[in-house]
Design a protein around this motif. Sequence first.
Motif, PDB file in Angstrom:
ATOM      1  N   THR A 178       0.814  -1.220   0.000  1.00 32.44           N
ATOM      2  CA  THR A 178       0.000   0.000   0.000  1.00 32.44           C
ATOM      3  C   THR A 178       0.846   1.268   0.000  1.00 32.44           C
ATOM      4  N   ALA A 179       1.913   1.301   0.793  1.00 34.43           N
ATOM      5  CA  ALA A 179       2.693   2.530   0.936  1.00 34.43           C
ATOM      6  C   ALA A 179       3.869   2.608  -0.031  1.00 34.43           C
ATOM      7  N   LEU A 180       3.963   1.675  -0.979  1.00 38.67           N
ATOM      8  CA  LEU A 180       5.135   1.606  -1.845  1.00 38.67           C
ATOM      9  C   LEU A 180       4.849   2.214  -3.211  1.00 38.67           C
ATOM     10  N   ASP A 181       5.887   2.790  -3.831  1.00 36.12           N
ATOM     11  CA  ASP A 181       5.706   3.313  -5.180  1.00 36.12           C
ATOM     12  C   ASP A 181       5.627   2.160  -6.177  1.00 36.12           C
ATOM     13  N   VAL A 182       5.259   2.479  -7.412  1.00 36.28           N
ATOM     14  CA  VAL A 182       4.866   1.424  -8.351  1.00 36.28           C
ATOM     15  C   VAL A 182       5.996   0.461  -8.701  1.00 36.28           C
ATOM     16  N   THR A 183       7.212   0.956  -8.818  1.00 32.66           N
ATOM     17  CA  THR A 183       8.295   0.048  -9.193  1.00 32.66           C
ATOM     18  C   THR A 183       8.638  -0.901  -8.054  1.00 32.66           C
ATOM     19  N   VAL A 184       8.660  -0.383  -6.815  1.00 35.30           N
ATOM     20  CA  VAL A 184       8.936  -1.247  -5.658  1.00 35.30           C
ATOM     21  C   VAL A 184       7.772  -2.214  -5.452  1.00 35.30           C
ATOM     22  N   GLN A 185       6.549  -1.721  -5.656  1.00 31.58           N
ATOM     23  CA  GLN A 185       5.376  -2.599  -5.546  1.00 31.58           C
ATOM     24  C   GLN A 185       5.489  -3.773  -6.519  1.00 31.58           C
ATOM     25  N   ARG A 509       8.988   9.509 -23.544  1.00 35.61           N
ATOM     26  CA  ARG A 509      10.287   9.604 -24.211  1.00 35.61           C
ATOM     27  C   ARG A 509      11.427   9.122 -23.316  1.00 35.61           C
ATOM     28  N   ASP A 510      11.300   9.373 -22.023  1.00 40.36           N
ATOM     29  CA  ASP A 510      12.395   9.030 -21.130  1.00 40.36           C
ATOM     30  C   ASP A 510      12.285   7.568 -20.679  1.00 40.36           C
ATOM     31  N   PRO A 511      13.395   6.830 -20.640  1.00 43.74           N
ATOM     32  CA  PRO A 511      13.349   5.423 -20.201  1.00 43.74           C
ATOM     33  C   PRO A 511      12.765   5.252 -18.800  1.00 43.74           C
ATOM     34  N   TYR A 512      13.006   6.235 -17.933  1.00 42.61           N
ATOM     35  CA  TYR A 512      12.479   6.127 -16.570  1.00 42.61           C
ATOM     36  C   TYR A 512      10.952   6.201 -16.572  1.00 42.61           C
ATOM     37  N   THR A 513      10.386   7.084 -17.389  1.00 43.68           N
ATOM     38  CA  THR A 513       8.933   7.159 -17.514  1.00 43.68           C
ATOM     39  C   THR A 513       8.367   5.844 -18.019  1.00 43.68           C
ATOM     40  N   LYS A 514       9.028   5.262 -18.993  1.00 47.15           N
ATOM     41  CA  LYS A 514       8.591   3.962 -19.521  1.00 47.15           C
ATOM     42  C   LYS A 514       8.644   2.887 -18.440  1.00 47.15           C
ATOM     43  N   GLN A 515       9.680   2.945 -17.604  1.00 49.22           N
ATOM     44  CA  GLN A 515       9.819   1.979 -16.516  1.00 49.22           C
ATOM     45  C   GLN A 515       8.680   2.120 -15.504  1.00 49.22           C
ATOM     46  N   LEU A 516       8.338   3.358 -15.153  1.00 47.67           N
ATOM     47  CA  LEU A 516       7.236   3.594 -14.219  1.00 47.67           C
ATOM     48  C   LEU A 516       5.921   3.055 -14.769  1.00 47.67           C
ATOM     49  N   LEU A 517       5.634   3.351 -16.026  1.00 48.43           N
ATOM     50  CA  LEU A 517       4.374   2.920 -16.631  1.00 48.43           C
ATOM     51  C   LEU A 517       4.308   1.403 -16.741  1.00 48.43           C
ATOM     52  N   ALA A 518       5.443   0.750 -16.982  1.00 44.60           N
ATOM     53  CA  ALA A 518       5.464  -0.710 -17.097  1.00 44.60           C
ATOM     54  C   ALA A 518       5.207  -1.394 -15.764  1.00 44.60           C
ATOM     55  N   ALA A 519       5.431  -0.667 -14.652  1.00 41.18           N
ATOM     56  CA  ALA A 519       5.267  -1.255 -13.330  1.00 41.18           C
ATOM     57  C   ALA A 519       3.848  -1.118 -12.780  1.00 41.18           C
ATOM     58  N   VAL A 520       2.992  -0.345 -13.452  1.00 38.27           N
ATOM     59  CA  VAL A 520       1.614  -0.171 -12.977  1.00 38.27           C
ATOM     60  C   VAL A 520       0.868  -1.500 -13.088  1.00 38.27           C
TER      61      VAL A 520
END
Length: 541
Positions: A178-185, A509-520
Amino acid sequence: MSLVEVTDLSISFGEVRAVDGLSFSLEAGGALGVVGESGSGKSASAYALLGLHRGTGAKVGGSVRVAGVDVTAADDAELRALRGAKAAMVFQDPLSSLDPYYAVGDQIAEVYRVHHRASRRAARARAVEVLDRVGIPDAVRRSRSRPHEFSGGMRQRALIAMALACEPQLLIADEPTTALDVTVQAQILDLLHDLRRETGMGLLLVTHDVGVAAESVDEVLVMQSGRAVERGPVGEVLVAPREPYTRALLAAVPRVTEPRISSGAKPADGGDGRDGGDGRDGGDGGEVLVEAVDVRQVFGRGRTALAAVDGVSLSVRRGETLGVVGESGSGKTTLGRMLVGLLEPTSGRLTRDARVQMVFQDPVSSLNPRRSIGESVADPLRASGERDETAIRARVRDLLTRVGLAPESYDRYPHEFSGGQRQRVGIARALAAEPELIVCDEAVSALDVTTQAQVTALLAELQQELGLALVFIAHDLAVVRQVSDRVAVMRRGRIVEEGAVDQVYGNPRDPYTKQLLAAVPALDPALAVVRRAARKELAAA
């Protein structure tokens, strides 16, 4: 015999019946997700599997059998033997579940020694082994660290390691992400999946996040008001739910693939920028209320100095919503505090031509428990110089009505309200100062999906009615997609991508943004399998 057999379980706390006639089973090696809103009885049911209501004054009826143990009839010695050795639990808040004074490895070793006749050296070796298994890097060294030296995700891994120490047949995970961001989740959910596959243990996952269930379990049990309303294979329940409540629960889940809810505000083009892009001049979307140019916030000095915000430039315009996303430690909360004036930038320029207020993440800690909610909402009015108590009371009652609370609630106290209601109180207090800009810092992160949807809809309605600008800070990318016109993605104190929300989400465009979206989390269990495999490939690359 099933690993878990629950028959006609009822749990009452005084006059409140939290669980009412609940029956379910879980086979060895299976994974069952128990989902529902806050107050549905899901956590109370999970605690009953380990007899944790014993001695609390709760009245428990029905039958509960776990790993062959009759939990309701077991004596204290039998329960101690069950807990940890045959069934273990991972709680929502790892910081409050770990002793702050002792090294993490020592705490795990102690659990192991309670259930096994092992030397201290053998127990320590087992602690290091399980810490390594759950992905704690340099496990030998980190086993000597105390909980405060771990990040939130590492603390949750340490709790899972503690649960694994005695090789239980059943792992009960109560809101573990619950308290974790998407990549850690995503990492924690992948870990639970791998552990179940490798050890053959059963998993009971309690969550209000339907997407988390889709990622992790074989079957889903949906609870409402202490009762089971639907149960079946995760693919059937989440893809083609039979019950109206399940359909309503799924409908409330925000999705990164869907456009924002309408607030009546005009979306503004925030430029194509990295690190602020060219959106800082305000474009043609309306009057600029707040503008930050190359702002930095540094904590500490010398070698210990940390740039929490490192050269950020952005603007917020009247009537728009700017979403700010990123992992824990990305600097988004520090940026929000600078925008409202709670922190002054170490360097750079920040221009504020508006009245600003903040809605905080935790309404419990931001409301005085000894004062009525009406008095808390009235504080900004008194601070502005209003002395007419009749006028103050009338204004507060109007504000409570505006945020969907009964005006008679003035004299009630925070503990008498649900989490969503307390957040509405926080919004009412922010509105009392008649702001032009409200910064919402993780304002819905602790709420279940239906309450979350209600609060975000309320904010959109208030924005349309009052012409407010909003800065919506969150680690939940799906929620940000639903409420924002523009979005800024933060990493390590910098903005790595900024633009119109459809642009950033649709074509990052940024790889980090792509990483965040892939973790949802994906609501489709079949897609969740594909994405889990893709994350493994990415991690191995």
